[in-house]
Write an enzyme that holds these catalytic residues in place. Structure first.
Site, PDB file in Angstrom:
ATOM      1  N   GLU A  13       0.843  -1.187   0.000  1.00  0.00           N
ATOM      2  CA  GLU A  13       0.000   0.000   0.000  1.00  0.00           C
ATOM      3  C   GLU A  13       0.883   1.243   0.000  1.00  0.00           C
ATOM      4  O   GLU A  13       1.927   1.276   0.661  1.00  0.00           O
ATOM      5  CB  GLU A  13      -0.893  -0.011   1.245  1.00  0.00           C
ATOM      6  CG  GLU A  13      -1.846   1.166   1.332  1.00  0.00           C
ATOM      7  CD  GLU A  13      -2.612   1.191   2.649  1.00  0.00           C
ATOM      8  OE1 GLU A  13      -3.687   1.825   2.690  1.00  0.00           O
ATOM      9  OE2 GLU A  13      -2.140   0.589   3.639  1.00  0.00           O
ATOM     10  N   CYS A  21      -4.558  -3.329   4.342  1.00  0.00           N
ATOM     11  CA  CYS A  21      -4.106  -2.790   5.620  1.00  0.00           C
ATOM     12  C   CYS A  21      -5.153  -2.909   6.745  1.00  0.00           C
ATOM     13  O   CYS A  21      -5.463  -4.001   7.196  1.00  0.00           O
ATOM     14  CB  CYS A  21      -3.662  -1.337   5.426  1.00  0.00           C
ATOM     15  SG  CYS A  21      -2.562  -0.706   6.741  1.00  0.00           S
ATOM     16  N   LYS A  73     -10.336   0.474  -0.914  1.00  0.00           N
ATOM     17  CA  LYS A  73     -10.230   0.286   0.533  1.00  0.00           C
ATOM     18  C   LYS A  73     -11.451   0.843   1.242  1.00  0.00           C
ATOM     19  O   LYS A  73     -11.852   1.993   1.034  1.00  0.00           O
ATOM     20  CB  LYS A  73      -8.956   0.957   1.050  1.00  0.00           C
ATOM     21  CG  LYS A  73      -8.663   0.712   2.530  1.00  0.00           C
ATOM     22  CD  LYS A  73      -7.344   1.355   2.927  1.00  0.00           C
ATOM     23  CE  LYS A  73      -6.995   1.127   4.393  1.00  0.00           C
ATOM     24  NZ  LYS A  73      -5.721   1.804   4.754  1.00  0.00           N
TER      25      LYS A  73
END
Length: 460
Positions: free
Chosen positions: A27, A160, A127
């Site tokens: 990321e 993440c 995300k």
């Protein structure tokens, strides 16, 4: 960005020489971080939906404007003859008739893209659980993105902070065909419970899947730790000293086998038999000279070490010190009671403690957790328990268990020098979730059961 993409291409070719079939990049690895919504805009690519458009950016570079990064990534996949997963910022125009459309007339997303080995864009994931990222918008709906490969079946993808939430991390695994996850991340290590490689490995073990995790490498910010994790073993890299990155290549099974609550031999060890008897209600008894003392006796209660409170991971844990060569400890908070049955070769000069937390975590995100944790403390003081520690010498044989109401529990296991280890057994037994370990190769830093109460997050 061009320099970063040049490094990506070098790594693709290095991986190709080792026979890699898929590569995952971290990321923020292309554009970096710490942007505002406005300052990141010049670095965003336009992102068409792979569900609506079949497109090979390398072979059709002029089909869409502002897609220079996508074009380079697509060409890398072709050159390396491998699937490629990368993270970048993307933009999508919107109209004021869309009630969610930002005032500047565009959505900006933190996006993972997936290219097949012929350069075709086969998937995107935007995300959902942003971590204080003002440059990006949260998609109106969760992307449950999976993609099919000819060499290992179906993969899932998320990013993440997503790993701590049900959607999409758990929900995409409801598809039984998904046995692997690709995971770009920019994770700041936080000990004793949430180092990058620690949570990556725990996710693989808990869900019996393979996790291909690429963390950005920025040691000055505490960001390091990538790995290729199966439920039974890991190949990982954690380096807080050197600024250079590291390529990890490993061969992993198409159908990963998980750990079990059952012993591989089918025969319970003496310590496990003792654990099962205690679950059934028998007291813990220890023999000293010619006397046998059982917890529940007056003497046993009088000798029990006192509980104390200390801050761990910004939460107020209730703990009890681990004393003596062997013993049984129990500590409770709210509805969760944690137990530890342990034995060690000698009393360590280092202080260890068993801790419990059952409630709402509110720092750097809000979510409900249940935790049973055996940790090495930062020093001889009780209030040092919960501090960040990376080195330890204490060796244990132990069972750790709790009466969890959380259905998803992640076994966190870390030994000295940021070394990953695995339980011998884990799973549910008589309404309790347990983890067992017989032999440690190095000193214990953390052994914890980290439960997530996803259903209670809904009101947050």
């Amino acid at each position: 960005m061009t320099q970063n993409l040049d490094i990506y291409e070098q790594q693709v070719m290095a991986a190709a020489l080792q026979g890699a079939q898929i590569i995952v990049f971290p990321e923020d690895g292309i554009h970096g971080f710490n942007f505002t919504r406005t300052s990141i805009y010049p670095f965003l690519d336009f992102m068409p939906s792979p569900h609506l458009v079949k497109w090979n950016p390398c072979l059709e570079p002029h089909r869409f404007n502002d897609t220079e990064v996508l074009q380079r990534l697509s060409c890398m996949a072709i050159r390396g003859q491998m699937f490629l997963v990368a993270n970048l910022g993307t933009k999508q125009p919107c109209h004021h008739s869309d009630q969610g459309c930002p005032g500047d007339g565009r959505y900006q997303f933190n996006t993972n893209v997936i290219f097949s080995d012929d350069g075709t864009l086969v998937g995107r994931y935007r995300k959902h659980n942003l971590y204080f990222e003002e440059a990006f918008d949260t998609p109106a709906h969760v992307d449950h993105t999976t993609f099919l490969t000819p060499f290992a079946g179906r993969f899932g993808v998320f990013t993440c902070f997503d790993i701590l939430f049900r959607d999409p991390a758990i929900s995409i695994l409801e598809d039984s065909e998904v046995r692997h996850v690709v995971y770009p991340t920019a994770w700041m290590n936080q000990l004793p419970l949430l180092a990058a490689v620690q949570i990556q490995k725990a996710f693989a073990v808990a869900l019996s899947i393979n996790v291909l995790a690429a963390n950005i490498h920025q040691p000055s910010l505490g960001m390091t730790g990538s790995g290729i994790h199966t439920p039974l073993w890991s190949s990982w890299h954690h380096d807080m000293e050197n600024p250079g990155g590291h390529l990890i290549v490993a061969r992993i099974p198409k159908r990963p086998a998980g750990l079990s609550a059952e012993n591989s031999t089918g025969k319970a060890s003496p310590s496990h038999a003792r654990f099962l008897k205690m679950l059934a209600g028998e007291p813990y008894c220890e023999k000293a000279a010619q006397e046998v003392h059982c917890k529940g006796d007056t003497k046993g209660d009088r000798d029990a070490p006192p509980t104390f409170h200390s801050t761990m991971m910004y939460d107020n844990f209730t703990l009890v010190p681990v004393l003596g060569v062997e013993g049984h400890l129990r500590v409770c908070a709210s509805s969760l009671c944690c137990s530890l049955l342990y034995k060690r070769p000698s009393v360590s000069p280092e202080l260890y403690a068993l801790g419990v937390f059952d409630g709402l975590h509110t720092v750097h995100g809000s979510y409900y957790i249940q935790v049973c944790a055996l940790v090495k403390c930062g020093g001889p003081s009780l209030h040092s328990c919960g501090q960040e520690v990376t080195q330890a010498a204490g060796l244990f044989e132990f069972h750790l268990w709790g009466n969890f109401t959380a259905s998803n529990i992640f076994p966190l296991f870390l030994t000295s020098g940021m070394t990953l280890d695995s339980p011998d057994q884990l799973g549910w037994e008589d309404g309790h979730y347990f983890m067992k370990k017989s032999t440690l190769s190095s000193g214990l830093v953390t052994a914890a059961l980290y439960g997530r109460l996803y259903e209670r997050d809904q009101g947050l």
